[in-house]
Scaffold this active site. Sequence first.
Site, short mmCIF file in Angstrom:
data_model
loop_
_atom_site.label_atom_id
_atom_site.label_comp_id
_atom_site.label_asym_id
_atom_site.label_seq_id
_atom_site.Cartn_x
_atom_site.Cartn_y
_atom_site.Cartn_z
N GLY A 367 0.84 -1.20 -0.07
CA GLY A 367 -0.04 0.08 0.02
C GLY A 367 0.93 1.31 0.16
CG HIS A 368 0.19 4.08 -2.79
ND1 HIS A 368 -0.31 3.01 -3.21
CD2 HIS A 368 -0.33 5.19 -3.00
CE1 HIS A 368 -1.13 3.43 -4.02
NE2 HIS A 368 -1.08 4.80 -3.97
N GLY A 369 0.64 5.78 0.93
CA GLY A 369 -0.02 6.80 1.60
C GLY A 369 0.57 8.00 1.24
CE1 TYR A 371 3.87 13.68 6.56
CE2 TYR A 371 1.67 12.77 6.91
CZ TYR A 371 2.62 13.89 6.86
OH TYR A 371 2.18 15.14 7.27
CB VAL A 374 2.81 -0.49 3.57
CG1 VAL A 374 2.80 -1.85 4.45
CG2 VAL A 374 2.49 0.55 4.82
CG ASP A 485 -6.90 7.30 12.71
OD1 ASP A 485 -7.92 7.39 12.50
OD2 ASP A 485 -5.85 7.25 12.02
#
Length: 668
Positions: A367-369, A371, A374, A485
């Site tokens: 995955g990516h976000g 910041y 992963v 969260d």
Amino acid sequence: MEDKFANLSLHEKTGKSSIQLNEQTGSDNGSAVKRTSSTSSHYNNINADLHARVKAFQEQRALKRSASVGSNQSEQDKGSSQSPKHIQQIVNKPLPPLPVAGSSKVSQRMSSQVVQASSKSTLKNVLDNQETQNITDVNINIDTTKITATTIGVNTGLPATDITPSVSNTASATHKAQLLNPNRRAPRRPLSTQHPTRPNVAPHKAPAIINTPKQSLSARRGLKLPPGGMSLKMPTKTAQQPQQFAPSPSNKKHIETLSNSKVVEGKRSNPGSLINGVQSTSTSSSTEGPHDTVGTTPRTGNSNNSSNSGSSGGGGLFANFSKYVDIKSGSLNFAGKLSLSSKGIDFSNGSSSRITLDELEFLDELGHGNYGNVSKVLHKPTNVIMATKEVRLELDEAKFRQILMELEVLHKCNSPYIVDFYGAFFIEGAVYMCMEYMDGGSLDKIYDESSEIGGIDEPQLAFIANAVIHGLKELKEQHNIIHRDVKPTNILCSANQGTVKLCDFGVSGNLVASLAKTNIGCQSYMAPERIKSLNPDRATYTVQSDIWSLGLSILEMALGRYPYPPETYDNIFSQLSAIVDGPPPRLPSDKFSSDAQDFVSLCLQKIPERRPTYAALTEHPWLVKYRNQDVHMSEYITERLERRNKILRERGENGLSKNVPALHMGGL
């Protein structure tokens, strides 16, 4: 000169039209800028805009809206400006051309003066104020329908403007010219004043907005990564069978194994080159001297080193954060807590872990976000599959605090309901956290609102709720920590082990100092008391807010979609109003038992004091009913993932499209 005379014939109506055109042009330019800025992928801009909208919603709830005033006045002004007397005096003239986008500041200032003079002054005021003009002879050119002047004094207040009036015949044009030239003697033009010839004004063209591409991550961090990402593959050799961890509440054994692994050291002539297919990213001075592990505070003089180091090593990126970054040793230090370097992590209590980038082999991207990414990697010394979470440091001090909090939580919490932590290291402006690999991914991968997949069934839903509650309960009771969260994307599952665990503790907080910051966590799952609070900084964030988020997450997993009405997704204020003012959503009675409905209703009480504690939730009849039953979680997750992958292969897509609410925020 003809332009100067034409300016004298401008009417207030023409000035208003010019202003309207300028305002429209300005709005167009503004919209263009907004569209350009909306394409930015920078997380801080998106987050700031979202927080501003939430803040506006909170203020609207506190203030009463007053009836709008001024509309009648605007209608009266509009009517007076269009009275018959004014209409008769209007000369049907086209609007003056707008200035060139690249013109000088002087031309822009003079153009603005024309607009102001045309809009705020009547024809009489314009004639009375132009004492420096000297019009001696007027010629009417009927063929070209232009009014020209043979001799005209230069007016420093009005720039040259090409205005072409509509003249029907010679008599009418002469009559208008006489009206505009009363019999009075104009003052002489000063002989000493010389004015340069003004260039012709070209039609206005919106300035071109150049989208400068943001510097790539590898360039900003000094890495020379291949286009496909970080390559950690080794040459072909004897194949090793990857191992998976058996379900265990502790990772002590694996941490000790990793601590004994050897680190390949040696100087490299090119830190950014690929050696044996492994990305070499050793920091400066990391192999030339002993690592600074005495305490967790930077050495004396780090401030000077950071200011004088320029762009070498990490100095250019962290010049303002010398209290965290030790430029000489290439380490990231949190005073009194822990120290990170390219060789691993050292905690203040004496424990440490030694995992380096050279020991990891990249397998896949999970995955990516905003910041970082992963990735699924293989730790070659122990032959253990791990998940590495990359967190890039963007000169944001809040990001340093999040990294510290997550590392502390992962290090302290050894629980079967929280992902295991193996180690971390710091290289060239990014922190890499090595954690337990959960092959099922986040829970949002095993449910969907489509009929092919649908929501999660009740027995498995009770298993997930029980695991999450136990994880939150251990954080609160044993470590005095609240998650802040809770949402489906922060709950991981393993198809191989049939387990469910919590992750992502970057915004977690200690209950001793639990004054919540504004809009911590994802706003879509935020409790209503936090949304409607005008001073969220003063409102203590308690575990009751996490219980609301838990109830909303369980409801989403049961329905296969976000539980609030889809018509509120596109409007942030509508979604916030639905959460604060609307009734809480409920489980459908035709698909779920009364115990399940009661459990969700207790979690989604609008008044925080009415929500149960973790201890009370663990003894709820719904969880007790399925606690000793085998719900075959491993087979259930595997079957769901296979069904999802089959649909994706048939559609030729990488992921299922979902109707995402406006308040949802991506991130790692």
